[in-house]
Write a protein that holds these residues in place. Structure first.
Motif, PDB file in Angstrom:
ATOM      1  N   CYS A 232       0.839  -1.202   0.000  1.00 20.61           N
ATOM      2  CA  CYS A 232       0.000   0.000   0.000  1.00 20.61           C
ATOM      3  C   CYS A 232       0.871   1.248   0.000  1.00 20.61           C
ATOM      4  N   GLU A 233       0.405   2.272  -0.692  1.00 21.29           N
ATOM      5  CA  GLU A 233       1.085   3.564  -0.714  1.00 21.29           C
ATOM      6  C   GLU A 233       1.075   4.177   0.688  1.00 21.29           C
ATOM      7  N   SER A 234      -0.052   4.058   1.368  1.00 20.76           N
ATOM      8  CA  SER A 234      -0.210   4.533   2.742  1.00 20.76           C
ATOM      9  C   SER A 234      -0.052   3.339   3.674  1.00 20.76           C
ATOM     10  N   ALA A 235       0.166   3.625   4.938  1.00 19.21           N
ATOM     11  CA  ALA A 235       0.180   2.542   5.921  1.00 19.21           C
ATOM     12  C   ALA A 235      -1.267   2.106   6.145  1.00 19.21           C
ATOM     13  N   VAL A 236      -1.526   0.813   5.979  1.00 21.76           N
ATOM     14  CA  VAL A 236      -2.863   0.249   6.156  1.00 21.76           C
ATOM     15  C   VAL A 236      -2.741  -1.012   6.995  1.00 21.76           C
ATOM     16  N   TRP A 237      -3.611  -1.117   7.991  1.00 19.20           N
ATOM     17  CA  TRP A 237      -3.660  -2.299   8.841  1.00 19.20           C
ATOM     18  C   TRP A 237      -5.039  -2.912   8.737  1.00 19.20           C
ATOM     19  N   LEU A 238      -5.093  -4.246   8.707  1.00 17.96           N
ATOM     20  CA  LEU A 238      -6.361  -4.954   8.599  1.00 17.96           C
ATOM     21  C   LEU A 238      -6.339  -6.152   9.528  1.00 17.96           C
ATOM     22  N   ILE A 239      -7.350  -6.227  10.376  1.00 19.77           N
ATOM     23  CA  ILE A 239      -7.506  -7.344  11.304  1.00 19.77           C
ATOM     24  C   ILE A 239      -8.803  -8.054  10.934  1.00 19.77           C
ATOM     25  N   ILE A 240      -8.717  -9.372  10.761  1.00 21.56           N
ATOM     26  CA  ILE A 240      -9.887 -10.171  10.429  1.00 21.56           C
ATOM     27  C   ILE A 240     -10.195 -11.063  11.618  1.00 21.56           C
ATOM     28  N   GLU A 241     -11.440 -10.974  12.088  1.00 16.81           N
ATOM     29  CA  GLU A 241     -11.890 -11.816  13.188  1.00 16.81           C
ATOM     30  C   GLU A 241     -13.094 -12.614  12.702  1.00 16.81           C
ATOM     31  N   GLU A 242     -13.202 -13.841  13.162  1.00 13.95           N
ATOM     32  CA  GLU A 242     -14.330 -14.669  12.770  1.00 13.95           C
ATOM     33  C   GLU A 242     -15.119 -15.050  14.005  1.00 13.95           C
ATOM     34  N   LYS A 243     -16.437 -14.897  13.917  1.00 12.62           N
ATOM     35  CA  LYS A 243     -17.305 -15.270  15.029  1.00 12.62           C
ATOM     36  C   LYS A 243     -18.546 -15.922  14.443  1.00 12.62           C
ATOM     37  N   ASP A 244     -18.841 -17.130  14.903  1.00 12.61           N
ATOM     38  CA  ASP A 244     -19.997 -17.885  14.417  1.00 12.61           C
ATOM     39  C   ASP A 244     -19.979 -18.038  12.898  1.00 12.61           C
ATOM     40  N   GLY A 245     -18.781 -18.198  12.329  1.00 10.95           N
ATOM     41  CA  GLY A 245     -18.642 -18.412  10.902  1.00 10.95           C
ATOM     42  C   GLY A 245     -18.727 -17.146  10.057  1.00 10.95           C
ATOM     43  N   LEU A 246     -18.887 -16.009  10.701  1.00  2.06           N
ATOM     44  CA  LEU A 246     -18.985 -14.743   9.980  1.00  2.06           C
ATOM     45  C   LEU A 246     -17.748 -13.897  10.241  1.00  2.06           C
ATOM     46  N   ARG A 247     -17.340 -13.157   9.233  1.00  2.00           N
ATOM     47  CA  ARG A 247     -16.114 -12.370   9.316  1.00  2.00           C
ATOM     48  C   ARG A 247     -16.406 -10.931   9.720  1.00  2.00           C
ATOM     49  N   HIS A 248     -15.566 -10.443  10.596  1.00  2.67           N
ATOM     50  CA  HIS A 248     -15.649  -9.058  11.062  1.00  2.67           C
ATOM     51  C   HIS A 248     -14.262  -8.457  10.898  1.00  2.67           C
ATOM     52  N   PHE A 249     -14.234  -7.189  10.581  1.00  2.00           N
ATOM     53  CA  PHE A 249     -12.981  -6.540  10.212  1.00  2.00           C
ATOM     54  C   PHE A 249     -12.755  -5.286  11.039  1.00  2.00           C
ATOM     55  N   LYS A 250     -11.491  -5.074  11.352  1.00  2.00           N
ATOM     56  CA  LYS A 250     -11.036  -3.824  11.944  1.00  2.00           C
ATOM     57  C   LYS A 250      -9.918  -3.341  11.031  1.00  2.00           C
ATOM     58  N   ALA A 251      -9.929  -2.068  10.722  1.00  2.00           N
ATOM     59  CA  ALA A 251      -8.918  -1.561   9.796  1.00  2.00           C
ATOM     60  C   ALA A 251      -8.613  -0.109  10.113  1.00  2.00           C
ATOM     61  N   ASP A 252      -7.454   0.322   9.652  1.00  2.00           N
ATOM     62  CA  ASP A 252      -7.049   1.708   9.851  1.00  2.00           C
ATOM     63  C   ASP A 252      -5.994   2.047   8.805  1.00  2.00           C
ATOM     64  N   SER A 253      -5.810   3.316   8.593  1.00  2.00           N
ATOM     65  CA  SER A 253      -4.769   3.807   7.706  1.00  2.00           C
ATOM     66  C   SER A 253      -4.294   5.144   8.234  1.00  2.00           C
ATOM     67  N   ASP A 254      -3.078   5.504   7.857  1.00  2.00           N
ATOM     68  CA  ASP A 254      -2.568   6.816   8.248  1.00  2.00           C
ATOM     69  C   ASP A 254      -3.083   7.908   7.311  1.00  2.00           C
TER      70      ASP A 254
END
Length: 135
Positions: free
Chosen positions: A54-76
């Motif tokens: 990525c050109e910018s700093a990007v962070w992505l966290i993937i969490e799974e609960k009950d078979g469904l995906r949830h995401f946390k993300a950020d960028s500078d």
């Protein structure tokens, strides 16, 4: 409209971006969307969570609960945070199998972001999509 957690629904985000009639409108909408994205803590901004390419700093966290995906993300970068909101609105709360069935590139093409996806940003977005669909 918002969901019970106060997050905008995917259809609303898509409609907002499709309603933009100029590059400036799209930029303003992405910046506004960026403000809805919760920031990650310093502890969550690890090398393992960082998207390479990525050109910018990007962070992505993937969490799974009950078979469904949830995401946390950020960028500078505010613009990239807005793009993350748009991308994640398409996939949050779905199973990995459902996400893998989607044509995410086609979905993104419908979001009116092409003027902001320079070649280096496009590489970053492709790296984000790869992480979303392969983990």
């Amino acid at each position: 409209m918002t969901d019970p957690l106060g997050q905008q629904r995917p259809i609303d985000i898509k409609a907002q971006l499709q309603a933009c009639r100029s590059k400036e409108d799209t930029f303003k909408t992405l910046v506004m969307l960026s403000k809805t994205q919760p920031r990650l803590t310093a502890e969550e901004k690890t090398e393992d969570n960082k998207i390479k390419g990525c050109e910018s700093a990007v962070w992505l966290i993937i969490e799974e609960k009950d078979g469904l995906r949830h995401f946390k993300a950020d960028s500078d970068a505010k613009l990239m945070r807005g793009v993350l909101v748009a991308i994640l609105s398409l996939v949050k709360g779905k199973s990995l199998a459902d996400i893998q069935q989607m044509d995410l590139k086609a979905e993104l093409a419908e979001l009116n972001l092409s003027s902001y996806l320079t070649s280096s940003r496009t590489n970053g977005v492709l790296a984000i999509l790869d992480k979303i669909t392969s983990h």
